[in-house]
Scaffold this motif. Structure first.
Motif, mmCIF file in Angstrom:
data_model
loop_
_atom_site.group_PDB
_atom_site.id
_atom_site.type_symbol
_atom_site.label_atom_id
_atom_site.label_comp_id
_atom_site.label_asym_id
_atom_site.label_seq_id
_atom_site.Cartn_x
_atom_site.Cartn_y
_atom_site.Cartn_z
ATOM 1 N N PHE A 44 0.827 -1.250 0.008
ATOM 2 C CA PHE A 44 -0.008 0.090 0.426
ATOM 3 C C PHE A 44 1.086 1.199 0.129
ATOM 4 N N HIS A 45 0.706 2.071 -1.183
ATOM 5 C CA HIS A 45 1.700 3.219 -1.135
ATOM 6 C C HIS A 45 1.735 4.490 -0.398
ATOM 7 N N ASN A 46 0.220 4.106 0.419
ATOM 8 C CA ASN A 46 0.485 5.348 1.733
ATOM 9 C C ASN A 46 0.863 5.210 3.041
ATOM 10 N N LEU A 47 1.126 3.673 2.866
ATOM 11 C CA LEU A 47 1.542 3.072 4.330
ATOM 12 C C LEU A 47 2.978 2.820 4.669
ATOM 13 N N HIS A 48 4.148 3.337 3.268
ATOM 14 C CA HIS A 48 5.362 3.485 3.448
ATOM 15 C C HIS A 48 6.043 3.586 4.917
ATOM 16 N N LEU A 49 5.683 4.684 5.447
ATOM 17 C CA LEU A 49 5.992 4.538 6.483
ATOM 18 C C LEU A 49 5.800 3.452 7.004
ATOM 19 N N ILE A 50 5.476 2.690 7.219
ATOM 20 C CA ILE A 50 5.240 1.698 8.679
ATOM 21 C C ILE A 50 6.306 1.177 8.612
ATOM 22 N N SER A 51 5.864 0.504 6.767
ATOM 23 C CA SER A 51 6.368 -0.618 6.212
ATOM 24 C C SER A 51 8.005 -0.541 5.545
ATOM 25 N N SER A 52 8.431 0.908 6.335
ATOM 26 C CA SER A 52 10.235 1.121 6.568
ATOM 27 C C SER A 52 10.489 0.877 7.717
ATOM 28 N N THR A 72 18.917 -24.889 14.103
ATOM 29 C CA THR A 72 18.693 -24.269 13.434
ATOM 30 C C THR A 72 17.786 -23.958 12.953
ATOM 31 N N ARG A 73 16.361 -24.729 13.462
ATOM 32 C CA ARG A 73 15.002 -24.277 13.749
ATOM 33 C C ARG A 73 15.121 -22.558 13.915
ATOM 34 N N GLU A 74 15.722 -21.967 14.842
ATOM 35 C CA GLU A 74 15.764 -20.784 14.887
ATOM 36 C C GLU A 74 15.856 -19.973 14.089
ATOM 37 N N ARG A 75 17.354 -20.367 13.619
ATOM 38 C CA ARG A 75 17.411 -19.915 12.363
ATOM 39 C C ARG A 75 16.346 -19.397 11.001
ATOM 40 N N PHE A 76 15.918 -20.611 10.805
ATOM 41 C CA PHE A 76 15.259 -21.190 9.325
ATOM 42 C C PHE A 76 14.155 -19.458 9.591
ATOM 43 N N ALA A 77 13.817 -19.672 10.934
ATOM 44 C CA ALA A 77 12.264 -18.412 11.378
ATOM 45 C C ALA A 77 12.913 -17.076 11.341
ATOM 46 N N LEU A 78 13.853 -17.365 11.558
ATOM 47 C CA LEU A 78 14.549 -15.617 11.162
ATOM 48 C C LEU A 78 15.296 -15.750 9.996
ATOM 49 N N ILE A 79 15.104 -15.803 8.879
ATOM 50 C CA ILE A 79 15.329 -15.765 7.518
ATOM 51 C C ILE A 79 14.658 -15.725 7.315
ATOM 52 N N ILE A 80 13.007 -16.483 7.266
ATOM 53 C CA ILE A 80 12.008 -16.111 6.842
ATOM 54 C C ILE A 80 11.769 -14.681 7.442
ATOM 55 N N GLY A 81 11.650 -14.533 8.646
ATOM 56 C CA GLY A 81 11.258 -13.137 9.206
ATOM 57 C C GLY A 81 12.454 -12.047 8.256
ATOM 58 N N LEU A 82 13.192 -12.267 8.559
ATOM 59 C CA LEU A 82 14.517 -10.800 7.394
ATOM 60 C C LEU A 82 13.930 -10.855 6.064
ATOM 61 N N GLY A 83 13.720 -11.995 5.482
ATOM 62 C CA GLY A 83 12.900 -12.086 4.021
ATOM 63 C C GLY A 83 12.140 -10.372 4.048
ATOM 64 N N ALA A 84 10.821 -11.385 5.058
ATOM 65 C CA ALA A 84 9.702 -10.430 4.748
ATOM 66 C C ALA A 84 10.136 -8.766 5.160
ATOM 67 N N SER A 85 11.022 -8.931 6.285
ATOM 68 C CA SER A 85 11.359 -7.381 6.711
ATOM 69 C C SER A 85 12.039 -6.403 5.646
ATOM 70 N N ALA A 86 13.069 -7.341 4.671
ATOM 71 C CA ALA A 86 13.748 -7.083 3.820
ATOM 72 C C ALA A 86 12.954 -6.477 2.929
ATOM 73 N N ILE A 87 11.995 -7.449 2.473
ATOM 74 C CA ILE A 87 10.954 -6.834 1.293
ATOM 75 C C ILE A 87 10.233 -5.595 2.100
ATOM 76 N N GLY A 88 9.600 -5.523 2.558
ATOM 77 C CA GLY A 88 9.028 -4.765 3.371
ATOM 78 C C GLY A 88 9.391 -3.389 3.631
ATOM 79 N N PHE A 89 11.281 -3.361 4.093
ATOM 80 C CA PHE A 89 11.741 -2.012 3.810
ATOM 81 C C PHE A 89 12.610 -1.634 2.680
ATOM 82 N N PHE A 90 12.282 -2.413 1.447
ATOM 83 C CA PHE A 90 13.048 -1.527 0.221
ATOM 84 C C PHE A 90 11.861 -1.438 -0.801
ATOM 85 N N LEU A 91 10.477 -2.004 -0.627
ATOM 86 C CA LEU A 91 9.108 -1.348 -1.052
ATOM 87 C C LEU A 91 9.330 0.183 -0.731
ATOM 88 N N GLY A 92 9.675 0.131 0.665
ATOM 89 C CA GLY A 92 8.704 1.066 1.481
ATOM 90 C C GLY A 92 9.252 2.312 1.252
#
Length: 104
Positions: A44-52, A72-92
């Motif tokens: 959502f373009h108008n929510l860029h502050l929240i996403s970034s 390993t389970r912690e690392r796996f879940a962290l990579i999933i969260g890091l990927g989603a955070s990075a996509i949200g950050f870059f699009l924001g």
């Protein structure tokens, strides 16, 4: 036999070594929540502050979680969260950035 098999008495979601890891589990949960919020709000373009901002904080908590993770389970879940955070950050950042016109 060089190694003896031990039956696992309890199966945990995060701690595969049988020990509690409260800091790491908290970092995993925070990173996953921030990543989900950043990922969803990035579309959502108008929510860029929240996403970034949530993406940036999710990246920082995820990287620290990777640094202190034990299993390993912690690392796996962290990579999933890091990927989603990075996509949200870059699009924001592409939609307006961290300050979005407040500073200029």
């Amino acid at each position: 036999m060089a190694q003896a098999m031990r039956p696992q008495s309890s199966i945990s979601l995060f701690a595969t070594d049988g020990k509690p890891h409260p800091l790491q589990d908290t970092l995993v949960a925070v990173t996953l929540v921030l990543g989900a919020v950043a990922f969803v709000t990035a579309f959502f373009h108008n929510l860029h502050l929240i996403s970034s901002w949530t993406g940036l904080i999710g990246i920082v908590t995820g990287l620290y979680g990777q640094f202190v993770s034990v299993t390993t389970r912690e690392r796996f879940a962290l990579i999933i969260g890091l990927g989603a955070s990075a996509i949200g950050f870059f699009l924001g950042m592409a939609h307006g950035g961290l300050f979005g016109g407040w500073l200029g």
